[in-house]
Design a protein around this motif. Structure first.
Motif, short mmCIF file in Angstrom:
data_model
loop_
_atom_site.label_atom_id
_atom_site.label_comp_id
_atom_site.label_asym_id
_atom_site.label_seq_id
_atom_site.Cartn_x
_atom_site.Cartn_y
_atom_site.Cartn_z
N ASP A 150 0.83 -1.22 0.00
CA ASP A 150 0.00 0.00 0.00
C ASP A 150 0.86 1.26 0.00
OD1 ASP A 150 -2.34 -1.39 -0.04
OD2 ASP A 150 -2.74 -1.23 2.11
N ASP A 151 2.04 1.18 0.59
CA ASP A 151 2.92 2.35 0.66
C ASP A 151 3.88 2.44 -0.51
OD1 ASP A 151 1.86 3.23 3.05
OD2 ASP A 151 3.30 2.13 4.29
N ASP A 152 3.79 1.48 -1.44
CA ASP A 152 4.76 1.42 -2.53
C ASP A 152 4.15 2.04 -3.80
OD1 ASP A 152 6.45 0.75 -4.57
OD2 ASP A 152 6.67 -1.35 -4.00
N PRO A 153 4.56 3.26 -4.17
CA PRO A 153 3.94 3.94 -5.30
C PRO A 153 4.08 3.17 -6.62
CG PRO A 153 5.89 5.15 -4.54
CD PRO A 153 5.63 4.07 -3.54
N ASN A 154 5.21 2.49 -6.78
CA ASN A 154 5.47 1.67 -7.95
C ASN A 154 4.41 0.62 -8.18
OD1 ASN A 154 7.62 1.38 -9.76
ND2 ASN A 154 9.02 1.42 -7.99
N PHE A 155 4.11 -0.04 -7.08
CA PHE A 155 3.15 -1.13 -7.09
C PHE A 155 1.73 -0.58 -7.31
CE2 PHE A 155 0.23 -3.83 -4.74
CZ PHE A 155 0.60 -5.10 -5.15
N MET A 156 1.41 0.50 -6.61
CA MET A 156 0.06 1.05 -6.69
C MET A 156 -0.24 1.60 -8.08
SD MET A 156 -1.20 0.26 -3.88
CE MET A 156 -2.81 1.01 -3.99
N VAL A 157 0.75 2.25 -8.70
CA VAL A 157 0.47 2.87 -9.99
C VAL A 157 0.19 1.79 -11.04
CG1 VAL A 157 2.83 3.07 -10.96
CG2 VAL A 157 1.14 4.84 -11.44
N TYR A 158 0.86 0.67 -10.93
CA TYR A 158 0.66 -0.45 -11.85
C TYR A 158 -0.72 -1.08 -11.64
CZ TYR A 158 1.15 -5.22 -13.65
OH TYR A 158 0.93 -6.42 -14.29
N PHE A 159 -1.05 -1.37 -10.39
CA PHE A 159 -2.34 -2.02 -10.13
C PHE A 159 -3.51 -1.11 -10.48
CE2 PHE A 159 -0.24 -5.64 -8.51
CZ PHE A 159 -1.14 -6.65 -8.80
N ASN A 160 -3.35 0.18 -10.24
CA ASN A 160 -4.43 1.10 -10.63
C ASN A 160 -4.62 1.11 -12.15
OD1 ASN A 160 -4.98 1.72 -8.00
ND2 ASN A 160 -3.87 3.67 -8.00
N ALA A 161 -3.54 0.96 -12.89
CA ALA A 161 -3.67 0.91 -14.36
C ALA A 161 -4.47 -0.33 -14.77
CB ALA A 161 -2.29 0.89 -15.02
N LEU A 162 -4.22 -1.46 -14.09
CA LEU A 162 -5.00 -2.67 -14.40
C LEU A 162 -6.47 -2.44 -14.05
CD1 LEU A 162 -2.72 -5.56 -13.08
CD2 LEU A 162 -2.89 -4.68 -15.39
N ARG A 163 -6.71 -1.78 -12.92
CA ARG A 163 -8.10 -1.53 -12.50
C ARG A 163 -8.81 -0.59 -13.49
NH1 ARG A 163 -5.59 -0.96 -7.13
NH2 ARG A 163 -5.68 -3.08 -6.34
N ALA A 164 -8.04 0.30 -14.08
CA ALA A 164 -8.65 1.21 -15.06
C ALA A 164 -8.98 0.46 -16.35
CB ALA A 164 -7.71 2.37 -15.34
#
Lengths: 429, 415
Positions: A150-164
Motif C-alpha cells: 500500500d505504501d509502494d507507489p510503484n506497485f500502486m500505480v501499476y495495479f491502478n492501471a489494471l483496474r482502469a
C-alpha cells in the motif's frame, strides 16, 4: 525409464531436457555447465485470478476470498512443528516462493545440498499442514505485507492501471488480497484450493544448473513416490472466468500518496492472443520500446533535455489466456505534460516510416542481450515458465525475434488507440 | 595501474570495472562527484549525447555501460563499467575488445565540453535523486540508521550529496572534481569468460598507458573507517510520514574490532537476522507476527549493523523489545547448535554462489583489496575462515555490540 526430449539453443549454447512423469507432472531441466548454483522450482498453474472454480473433492462450484492463492503459498511452508523456510535454512539452503496472476511457484537455491533440497521441496508441496491457529497467525504477517505494498507507489500505480483497464477480470484484485478479505480465509478453504490446483497434472518441476539429467529426474520421481497414496483426484480442473468486455473500465485513476516524485502508468487494453502470439507481442513491444522510448530515441532525448523525464520510459507487453495489454511507465515531476507528450507521440509514430538502420541495430542488440542474459540462471527458469504458461517451445524466442519485420512494428503501433487507453497516476499529497 | 583478472569459462561475456577510489576530505565532493558521474555517463567529445552512446553500444551487440558511484566505508568510489559478449558466442565471431576499450577510454579521458545548459540539467537530475529518497520507505529507514550512526563521518552523507551544496555548484567545481578524479588511485578488474583473451591485461595497459602515472595514493593505503567517537551515544529519533506501515530501524555499533573479525561478524549477523532460521525472523515475524520484513545487515567497512523491520506503529514498543531481547539472548550465549550451523552454512553457500556472478566476483576483489589489503584471497580461503568460526567467538564478539540509534519512520505515536 522416462522418455526424455531435448531442446537446444545454438545461440545461447544451452539445452533444456523435458519429460512427463507417470502421474502427469511435467519436468524441465536446463543444463548450465560450470555454474555452482542449482535452482529447483515446483510450481502450479494457479494464481490470484483463479477465484471461482469447481471444488475437485465435492464437485461444487466455489468462490474463494481474494488473496487466497497467495495465502496458501505462505501456509504451505508451515509443516507440523516447523516451517519449511526454516528447514531449508537449517541446511544452509535459501528458499522462497511467489504468487502471481496465473502461477504459484516454490523454489530453492543451493550449491551443495541438491538432493536433500529436492526432497524438501517435494515435502513442502506434498505435506500441507493447515490449522486454525497457524492460519490466524499468518493474517498478521500478510497484513504487514499488504501494508508494505500500500505504501509502494510503484506497485500502486501499476495495479491502478489494471483496474482502469479491466471491468470484471480478477487481475483487478490485489494478489495478496486486502486485510478484510484475508480475514475470511479458513483452513478448510485452503484445503479446497490445495486439493483442486496442486495435483500433478496442473503442476511443473524445473531445475536449472549443472546437474545430471537422469539422476535429477529419478530423484524427483522417487521423492514423489512417497506420496503416491495421497494423490489428489485427477478430474479436469474447471475454472469460471468472468466475461471481460472489450471496453476499458475507467479512463483515469489518480491517487495521492506521501511521496516526492509522481508516477505515471499508461495502459492499452488489447485483444487476447495465445501461444506464440504472446511471445511475439512481447518481443515486438520490446523493440518498439527500444526504438521509440529508450535512451537511443529522439523522444527520450527531447523529454530529458526539457527536464520532464529523469530515468527512463519503459514499455512492456503482458499477455496470458485472460489478459492482454501494454503498459508504458515513467516518473516525472511534470506528469501531466509527459502524459500528453507520450500520447501525441504515439499518434505521430503510427504515421512515420520505421527507420531501417535503427531497426537493424536494435535487432542486433536483442541478440547480444539474449547471450548476455544467459550468464544469469534466473533468466533460464523464467524462459521455461513462460513457455509452460504460453504453451510455446522453450527456445522460440530467438527464432521469433529474427522473424519480426518492420511491418509487424507498424501493425502493432496501430493497435494503440485512444479508445482502449487508460492512465494511472500517483501524485504527491 | 593494478589490473586483476577473474576467469571462468562458464560465462559468455566479459565485465570490466575501472575504479577511481579516494578518501573524502570534504563531504561536498558527494555532491560534485554525483553531478560529474552523471555528466560522464551521458556524454564525451566523440559521443556528445546519450543517444550517440546508446546507439554505439547497441551496435556492439548490446554492450552495457554505466558509471556507478558508491561509498566503500568512508571511501568514495567512482566506477566505469562495461559488459560485452566474448567473440566466441557472437554469430559472426566479431571481435569487440578493442572497440570496447577505446570506447571506455573515450568516456573516461575525453569528456565533452559541458555547456551551462547541460550542466544545469544534470544538477537537476541529482537534485531529484536527493528529493525522491523518501519515496522508498524501507530503504530510507535503513539509510537514516546509517546516517545516525556515522554522523560527521563521510559514510554518513547521502550518496548523491546535499540539496544546498548541489544547488550552489558551479561548472568550475565539476571541472575541478574531474581533475582530482583522474589522479585518484585506479583499480581495474576484469571478470568473466577470458577464453581467447589471454593478453587482455596488456591490451588494457597499452590503451590506458598514458594515464597510468603517479597517483596520489595507493588504494591499500586509503583510510576507509573514520571514527567520530563524540557521536557514540544512545538516541531515539522519530520522523513523521503519512503511511500505512511504519519502518523501524536500529543502528548497532561494534566496538573494538579488527578487519579479521569480518568472518565472525558475518556469522553473528546471520544468526541475528539474515535467514529464516535467524533470531529476528523466528521471533519478530514467526512467533509474534509483528512484521513481514525483518532483517539485519552488517557493514564490513564501518563496524556497524543495521536492523530493519516494517511494522504497525502501534507495535513500536513491542517490536523494539522483542528485537532487544534477541540481542541479549546472543550475549547470554543462547545460541543453539542448529542456529549456529544454519547461519554458517548459509554463509558458505552464499560465498560459493558469488562465483556465478561476474559482478559479485569483481566487487569481492575490490572489497578485499581495501579491507584486507589483498585482492588474491579466494572464495575457498574465505570459506575456510568461516568454517573456523566457533560459537564462543560469536558470543565474545556479541558483547561488544550495542544498540546506539533507534529510528522510526511513520505516523505519530500516542504515548
Amino acid at each position: 525409464m522416462n522418455k526424455i526430449a531435448v531442446m537446444n539453443s545454438q545461440e545461447l549454447g544451452e539445452s533444456t531436457f523435458t519429460t512427463t512423469l507417470s502421474d502427469g507432472l511435467e519436468v524441465y531441466i536446463c543444463k548450465k555447465t560450470g555454474f555452482s548454483k542449482k535452482i529447483g522450482m515446483f510450481g502450479t498453474k494457479y494464481g490470484s485470478v483463479d477465484n471461482d472454480f469447481i471444488d475437485i473433492t465435492t464437485n461444487k462450484r466455489t468462490k474463494v476470498p481474494d488473496g487466497i492463492a497467495h495465502f496458501l503459498e505462505h501456509k504451505l511452508f508451515e509443516k507440523e512443528g516447523a516451517n519449511a523456510l526454516d528447514l531449508f535454512s537449517k541446511m544452509g539452503v535459501s528458499s522462497n516462493a511467489y504468487t502471481s496472476f496465473d502461477q504459484t511457484v516454490y523454489f530453492f537455491e543451493t550449491s551443495e545440498k541438491f538432493d536433500e533440497s529436492i526432497a524438501m521441496l517435494v515435502k513442502l508441496i506434498k505435506e500441507p499442514y493447515f490449522t486454525d491457529e497457524n492460519v490466524q497467525k499468518e493474517q498478521g504477517i500478510i497484513g504487514q505485507e499488504i501494508s508494505m505494498y500500500d505504501d509502494d507507489p510503484n506497485f500502486m500505480v501499476y495495479f491502478n492501471a489494471l483496474r482502469a483497464m479491466y471491468n470484471q477480470n480478477p487481475v483487478r484484485i490485489d494478489i495478496a488480497g486486502t486485510i478484510e478479505s484475508i480475514s475470511h480465509i479458513t483452513k478448510e478453504l485452503l484445503y479446497t484450493c490445495y486439493n483442486t490446483f496442486y495435483s500433478p497434472q496442473n503442476m511443473f518441476f524445473i531445475v536449472v544448473g549443472d546437474v545430471d539429467v537422469e539422476h535429477t529426474i529419478n530423484l524427483i520421481e522417487e521423492n514423489l513416490k512417497k506420496y503416491e497414496n495421497n494423490n489428489l483426484p485427477k478430474n479436469k480442473i474447471e475454472k469460471f472466468r468472468v466475461k471481460e468486455e472489450k471496453k476499458i473500465a475507467q479512463k483515469e485513476i489518480v491517487q495521492k500518496m506521501d511521496i516526492y516524485l509522481p508516477q505515471l502508468c499508461l495502459g492499452y487494453k488489447l485483444d487476447l492472443v495465445n501461444g506464440k502470439e504472446i511471445l511475439k507481442n512481447e518481443i515486438v513491444v520490446n523493440i518498439i520500446s527500444d526504438m521509440y522510448f529508450s535512451k537511443q530515441s529522439d523522444f527520450f532525448e527531447k523529454e530529458y533535455n526539457l527536464g520532464k523525464v529523469n530515468d527512463s520510459i519503459d514499455m512492456i507487453y503482458e499477455g496470458s489466456d485472460s489478459f492482454s495489454h501494454v503498459i508504458i511507465s515513467t516518473l516525472s515531476t511534470n506528469i501531466d505534460e509527459v502524459e500528453k507528450d507520450i500520447l501525441e507521440y504515439i499518434e505521430k509514430i503510427k504515421n512515420m516510416p520505421v527507420d531501417e538502420e535503427m531497426f537493424e541495430i536494435i535487432k542486433k542488440k536483442k541478440i547480444g542481450e539474449a547471450i548476455l542474459s544467459s550468464d544469469n540462471l534466473n533468466v533460464s527458469y523464467r524462459r521455461i515458465i513462460d513457455s509452460i504458461l504460453n504453451k510455446t517451445d522453450v527456445y522460440d524466442q530467438i527464432e521469433v525475434l529474427k522473424s519480426i519485420t518492420k511491418e509487424d512494428i507498424k501493425e502493432f503501433l496501430n493497435k494503440l488507440t485512444t479508445d482502449n487507453q487508460v492512465s494511472s497516476k500517483i501524485i504527491s499529497k | 595501474m593494478n589490473i586483476y583478472k577473474v576467469n571462468n569459462n562458464k560465462f559468455k561475456s566479459i565485465y570490466i570495472s575501472y575504479n577511481f577510489t579516494q578518501e573524502v576530505n570534504d563531504t561536498k565532493i558527494f555532491s560534485s562527484y554525483a553531478v560529474l558521474a552523471s555528466l560522464m555517463a551521458k556524454s564525451s567529445k566523440s559521443y556528445p549525447t546519450q543517444k550517440d552512446i546508446e546507439k554505439y553500444l547497441n551496435s556492439l551487440y548490446g554492450a552495457n555501460f554505466d558509471v556507478n558511484i558508491e561509498k566503500l566505508g568512508d571511501l568514495y568510489n567512482l566506477e566505469f563499467r562495461i559488459e560485452f559478449v566474448n567473440k566466441k558466442f557472437i554469430p559472426s565471431k566479431e571481435e569487440l575488445l578493442e572497440k570496447i576499450l577505446l570506447f571506455l577510454k573515450e568516456m573516461i579521458y575525453n569528456p565533452a565540453q559541458w555547456t551551462q545548459d547541460v550542466f544545469k540539467r544534470e544538477k537537476d537530475f541529482i537534485l531529484q535523486r536527493i528529493n525522491e529518497r523518501k519515496d522508498e520507505k524501507l530503504k530510507y529507514g535503513i539509510q537514516r540508521a546509517e546516517e545516525l550512526l556515522c554522523k560527521d563521518e563521510p559514510f554518513g552523507t547521502y550518496l548523491y550529496g546535499e540539496e544546498d551544496v548541489v544547488k550552489n555548484l558551479s561548472l568550475k567545481d565539476i571541472k575541478d572534481a574531474y581533475s582530482t578524479l583522474i589522479n585518484d588511485s585506479i583499480t581495474v578488474i576484469v571478470s568473466g569468460n577470458l577464453d581467447g583473451y589471454d593478453s587482455i591485461d596488456s591490451e588494457i595497459e597499452k590503451i590506458f598507458k598514458q594515464y597510468d602515472k603517479n597517483f596520489n595514493t595507493n588504494i591499500e593505503n586509503l583510510k576507509y573507517n573514520i571514527k567520530r567517537q563524540e557521536n557514540y551515544k544512545y538516541e531515539e529519533v522519530k520522523e513523521i510520514q503519512d503511511t500505512t506501515q511504519s519502518v523501524l530501524s536500529l543502528g548497532l555499533r561494534i566496538k573494538e574490532c579488527t578487519p579479521k573479525d569480518f568472518y565472525v561478524l558475518n556469522v553473528y549477523n546471520a544468526i541475528l537476522g539474515t535467514t529464516p532460521s535467524s533470531k529476528l525472523f523466528q521471533n519478530v515475524r514467526e512467533k509474534e507476527s509483528l512484521a513481514y520484513t525483518v532483517r539485519s545487515r552488517y557493514y564490513r567497512f564501518k563496524d556497524i549493523i543495521v536492523i530493519y523491520a516494517g511494522i504497525n506503529k502501534e507495535n513500536y514498543k513491542k517490536a523494539l523489545d522483542v528485537i532487544k531481547i534477541q540481542l541479549e539472548d546472543i550475549k547470554n550465549g543462547n545460541i543453539t547448535d542448529i542456529e549456529f550451523k544454519s547461519a554458517r552454512d548459509s554463509l558458505l553457500a552464499d560465498l560459493i554462489e558469488w562465483k556465478d556472478s561476474k559482478v559479485a566476483m569483481a566487487k569481492m576483489k575490490l572489497s578485499n583489496l581495501i579491507a584486507f589489503k589483498d585482492a588474491d584471497i579466494s572464495i575457498d580461503q574465505m570459506r575456510e575462515e568461516i568454517k573456523n568460526v566457533k560459537i564462543e567467538d560469536v558470543i565474545n564478539i556479541s558483547k561488544k555490540i550495542e544498540v546506539e540509534k533507534v529510528f522510526l519512520l511513520g505516523g505519530e505515536i500516542d504515548e
